[in-house]
Write a protein that holds these residues in place. Sequence first.
Motif, PDB file in Angstrom:
ATOM      1  N   THR A 196      36.141 -34.855 -24.238  1.00 27.38           N
ATOM      2  CA  THR A 196      34.873 -35.380 -24.743  1.00 27.38           C
ATOM      3  C   THR A 196      33.905 -35.654 -23.605  1.00 27.38           C
ATOM      4  O   THR A 196      32.722 -35.295 -23.679  1.00 27.38           O
ATOM      5  CB  THR A 196      35.108 -36.664 -25.556  1.00 27.38           C
ATOM      6  N   ALA A 197      34.409 -36.269 -22.533  1.00 20.92           N
ATOM      7  CA  ALA A 197      33.560 -36.553 -21.378  1.00 20.92           C
ATOM      8  C   ALA A 197      33.095 -35.270 -20.711  1.00 20.92           C
ATOM      9  O   ALA A 197      31.946 -35.178 -20.254  1.00 20.92           O
ATOM     10  CB  ALA A 197      34.311 -37.432 -20.376  1.00 20.92           C
ATOM     11  N   GLU A 198      33.962 -34.252 -20.676  1.00 29.15           N
ATOM     12  CA  GLU A 198      33.565 -32.997 -20.037  1.00 29.15           C
ATOM     13  C   GLU A 198      32.511 -32.275 -20.857  1.00 29.15           C
ATOM     14  O   GLU A 198      31.552 -31.719 -20.310  1.00 29.15           O
ATOM     15  CB  GLU A 198      34.783 -32.103 -19.807  1.00 29.15           C
ATOM     16  N   VAL A 199      32.655 -32.287 -22.173  1.00 30.86           N
ATOM     17  CA  VAL A 199      31.626 -31.675 -23.014  1.00 30.86           C
ATOM     18  C   VAL A 199      30.299 -32.401 -22.833  1.00 30.86           C
ATOM     19  O   VAL A 199      29.238 -31.769 -22.720  1.00 30.86           O
ATOM     20  CB  VAL A 199      32.072 -31.678 -24.490  1.00 30.86           C
ATOM     21  N   GLN A 200      30.328 -33.708 -22.767  1.00 31.35           N
ATOM     22  CA  GLN A 200      29.097 -34.469 -22.543  1.00 31.35           C
ATOM     23  C   GLN A 200      28.472 -34.115 -21.204  1.00 31.35           C
ATOM     24  O   GLN A 200      27.239 -34.012 -21.088  1.00 31.35           O
ATOM     25  CB  GLN A 200      29.400 -35.963 -22.626  1.00 31.35           C
ATOM     26  N   LEU A 205      24.207 -31.016 -18.317  1.00 34.47           N
ATOM     27  CA  LEU A 205      23.814 -29.982 -17.351  1.00 34.47           C
ATOM     28  C   LEU A 205      22.943 -28.896 -17.978  1.00 34.47           C
ATOM     29  O   LEU A 205      22.366 -28.086 -17.265  1.00 34.47           O
ATOM     30  CB  LEU A 205      25.059 -29.337 -16.736  1.00 34.47           C
ATOM     31  N   GLY A 206      22.896 -28.869 -19.314  1.00 32.45           N
ATOM     32  CA  GLY A 206      22.049 -27.881 -19.975  1.00 32.45           C
ATOM     33  C   GLY A 206      22.727 -27.073 -21.051  1.00 32.45           C
ATOM     34  O   GLY A 206      22.099 -26.215 -21.682  1.00 32.45           O
ATOM     35  N   ALA A 207      24.030 -27.310 -21.280  1.00 37.67           N
ATOM     36  CA  ALA A 207      24.715 -26.619 -22.372  1.00 37.67           C
ATOM     37  C   ALA A 207      24.281 -27.207 -23.709  1.00 37.67           C
ATOM     38  O   ALA A 207      23.696 -28.287 -23.778  1.00 37.67           O
ATOM     39  CB  ALA A 207      26.230 -26.738 -22.210  1.00 37.67           C
ATOM     40  N   SER A 208      24.578 -26.502 -24.775  1.00 35.25           N
ATOM     41  CA  SER A 208      24.285 -26.995 -26.116  1.00 35.25           C
ATOM     42  C   SER A 208      25.483 -26.741 -27.019  1.00 35.25           C
ATOM     43  O   SER A 208      26.285 -25.840 -26.784  1.00 35.25           O
ATOM     44  CB  SER A 208      23.027 -26.329 -26.690  1.00 35.25           C
ATOM     45  N   LEU A 225      36.625 -25.591 -28.171  1.00 41.27           N
ATOM     46  CA  LEU A 225      35.341 -26.178 -28.521  1.00 41.27           C
ATOM     47  C   LEU A 225      34.229 -25.267 -28.023  1.00 41.27           C
ATOM     48  O   LEU A 225      34.087 -25.047 -26.819  1.00 41.27           O
ATOM     49  CB  LEU A 225      35.207 -27.566 -27.895  1.00 41.27           C
ATOM     50  N   PRO A 226      33.409 -24.722 -28.917  1.00 36.81           N
ATOM     51  CA  PRO A 226      32.379 -23.765 -28.512  1.00 36.81           C
ATOM     52  C   PRO A 226      31.099 -24.459 -28.046  1.00 36.81           C
ATOM     53  O   PRO A 226      30.661 -25.453 -28.618  1.00 36.81           O
ATOM     54  CB  PRO A 226      32.126 -22.966 -29.782  1.00 36.81           C
ATOM     55  N   LEU A 227      30.508 -23.904 -26.994  1.00 35.78           N
ATOM     56  CA  LEU A 227      29.218 -24.347 -26.486  1.00 35.78           C
ATOM     57  C   LEU A 227      28.404 -23.111 -26.125  1.00 35.78           C
ATOM     58  O   LEU A 227      28.915 -21.979 -26.120  1.00 35.78           O
ATOM     59  CB  LEU A 227      29.391 -25.224 -25.242  1.00 35.78           C
ATOM     60  N   LEU A 228      27.133 -23.338 -25.801  1.00 39.23           N
ATOM     61  CA  LEU A 228      26.264 -22.301 -25.252  1.00 39.23           C
ATOM     62  C   LEU A 228      25.739 -22.769 -23.908  1.00 39.23           C
ATOM     63  O   LEU A 228      25.402 -23.948 -23.740  1.00 39.23           O
ATOM     64  CB  LEU A 228      25.082 -22.025 -26.178  1.00 39.23           C
ATOM     65  N   ASP A 229      25.653 -21.859 -22.936  1.00 35.11           N
ATOM     66  CA  ASP A 229      25.045 -22.221 -21.663  1.00 35.11           C
ATOM     67  C   ASP A 229      23.517 -22.206 -21.806  1.00 35.11           C
ATOM     68  O   ASP A 229      22.993 -21.910 -22.895  1.00 35.11           O
ATOM     69  CB  ASP A 229      25.567 -21.335 -20.523  1.00 35.11           C
ATOM     70  N   ASN A 233      24.435 -18.144 -23.797  1.00 32.14           N
ATOM     71  CA  ASN A 233      25.694 -17.421 -23.746  1.00 32.14           C
ATOM     72  C   ASN A 233      26.861 -18.333 -24.132  1.00 32.14           C
ATOM     73  O   ASN A 233      26.918 -19.484 -23.721  1.00 32.14           O
ATOM     74  CB  ASN A 233      25.937 -16.865 -22.334  1.00 32.14           C
ATOM     75  N   GLU A 234      27.779 -17.779 -24.908  1.00 32.00           N
ATOM     76  CA  GLU A 234      28.923 -18.564 -25.368  1.00 32.00           C
ATOM     77  C   GLU A 234      29.845 -18.970 -24.224  1.00 32.00           C
ATOM     78  O   GLU A 234      30.035 -18.226 -23.259  1.00 32.00           O
ATOM     79  CB  GLU A 234      29.728 -17.765 -26.398  1.00 32.00           C
ATOM     80  N   LEU A 235      30.454 -20.136 -24.367  1.00 29.26           N
ATOM     81  CA  LEU A 235      31.564 -20.585 -23.543  1.00 29.26           C
ATOM     82  C   LEU A 235      32.398 -21.495 -24.396  1.00 29.26           C
ATOM     83  O   LEU A 235      31.938 -22.007 -25.413  1.00 29.26           O
ATOM     84  CB  LEU A 235      31.087 -21.299 -22.274  1.00 29.26           C
ATOM     85  N   CYS A 236      33.646 -21.686 -24.024  1.00 27.92           N
ATOM     86  CA  CYS A 236      34.537 -22.561 -24.785  1.00 27.92           C
ATOM     87  C   CYS A 236      35.265 -23.502 -23.837  1.00 27.92           C
ATOM     88  O   CYS A 236      35.606 -23.132 -22.711  1.00 27.92           O
ATOM     89  CB  CYS A 236      35.565 -21.746 -25.571  1.00 27.92           C
ATOM     90  N   VAL A 237      35.511 -24.719 -24.323  1.00 28.77           N
ATOM     91  CA  VAL A 237      36.233 -25.731 -23.570  1.00 28.77           C
ATOM     92  C   VAL A 237      37.528 -26.030 -24.296  1.00 28.77           C
ATOM     93  O   VAL A 237      37.528 -26.198 -25.528  1.00 28.77           O
ATOM     94  CB  VAL A 237      35.387 -27.008 -23.414  1.00 28.77           C
ATOM     95  N   ARG A 238      38.615 -26.113 -23.532  1.00 26.42           N
ATOM     96  CA  ARG A 238      39.915 -26.387 -24.158  1.00 26.42           C
ATOM     97  C   ARG A 238      39.892 -27.762 -24.811  1.00 26.42           C
ATOM     98  O   ARG A 238      39.553 -28.756 -24.181  1.00 26.42           O
ATOM     99  CB  ARG A 238      41.023 -26.328 -23.112  1.00 26.42           C
ATOM    100  N   ALA A 239      40.289 -27.794 -26.087  1.00 28.37           N
ATOM    101  CA  ALA A 239      40.297 -29.065 -26.825  1.00 28.37           C
ATOM    102  C   ALA A 239      41.472 -29.917 -26.375  1.00 28.37           C
ATOM    103  O   ALA A 239      42.491 -29.391 -25.940  1.00 28.37           O
ATOM    104  CB  ALA A 239      40.385 -28.785 -28.318  1.00 28.37           C
TER     105      ALA A 239
END
Length: 239
Positions: A196-200, A205-208, A225-229, A233-239
């Motif tokens: 959660t802290a890393e996604v925040q 930094l500019g992801a959405s 967990l999907p995000l956009l830079d 562009n797509e990126l994912c973070v390990r849940a």
Amino acid sequence: MASDLEALVVAAADPAGLASFWSGVLRRPLGVGTAVLPVTETEFPIRFVPTTAPKDVPNQMHFDLTSSSLEDQQETVDRALELGGSHLDIGQGPDAEHVVMADPEGNELCVIPPGNSFLAGTGTIGALSSDGSQAVGYFWSQALGWPLVWDQDEETAIQSPRGGSKISWGGPPVRQKTARNRLHLHLSPVGDDGVTAEVQRLVALGASRVDPALADPACLAEEWLPLLDPDGNELCVRA
């Protein structure tokens, strides 16, 4: 806090077949399922996941493969052709020293001749060469904790402090994104603060965040967990 680059993920109509192609081209072993494994500590896994979406536009990101000699460059080209790859004309002209190709599903790649100083010492995958803005290069530098090794005329590149492949962005004009990227990065949070802290942090930094309805189903099935830079562009973070 930062994230580790856990894998490059490639959407494929035939994940097993494409994994076999890249395993042969890169001379790297296949892992369980459809993954091409690293053979050194500076390499990253490449995972292939299923998609039914057609490939009808150039990828945002492609491999630049290095060569130790002209003979080595030709061997890589021949190996790719034997495994199902093809030559690709993108207007590079007959005098181009690099060889532009496509894998069996049309994903672009370049085989670079020897003596390229920018890719010196990087490994077989010299770079993930990307279409993207200067801002997105800055974002990824902070997201991964990788220093900028090039920042000129709005072109940027980053590289792990340990070495290995660079990730580069060509600057403007940035091609308009019209579909989900076939290649995207998977990240694992480092430290004790949790996902959660890393996604925040990444959002700051500019992801959405991404509406799950628009995210890659293969990633959601594995609870990424999907995000956009900042370029979308797509990126994912390990849940």
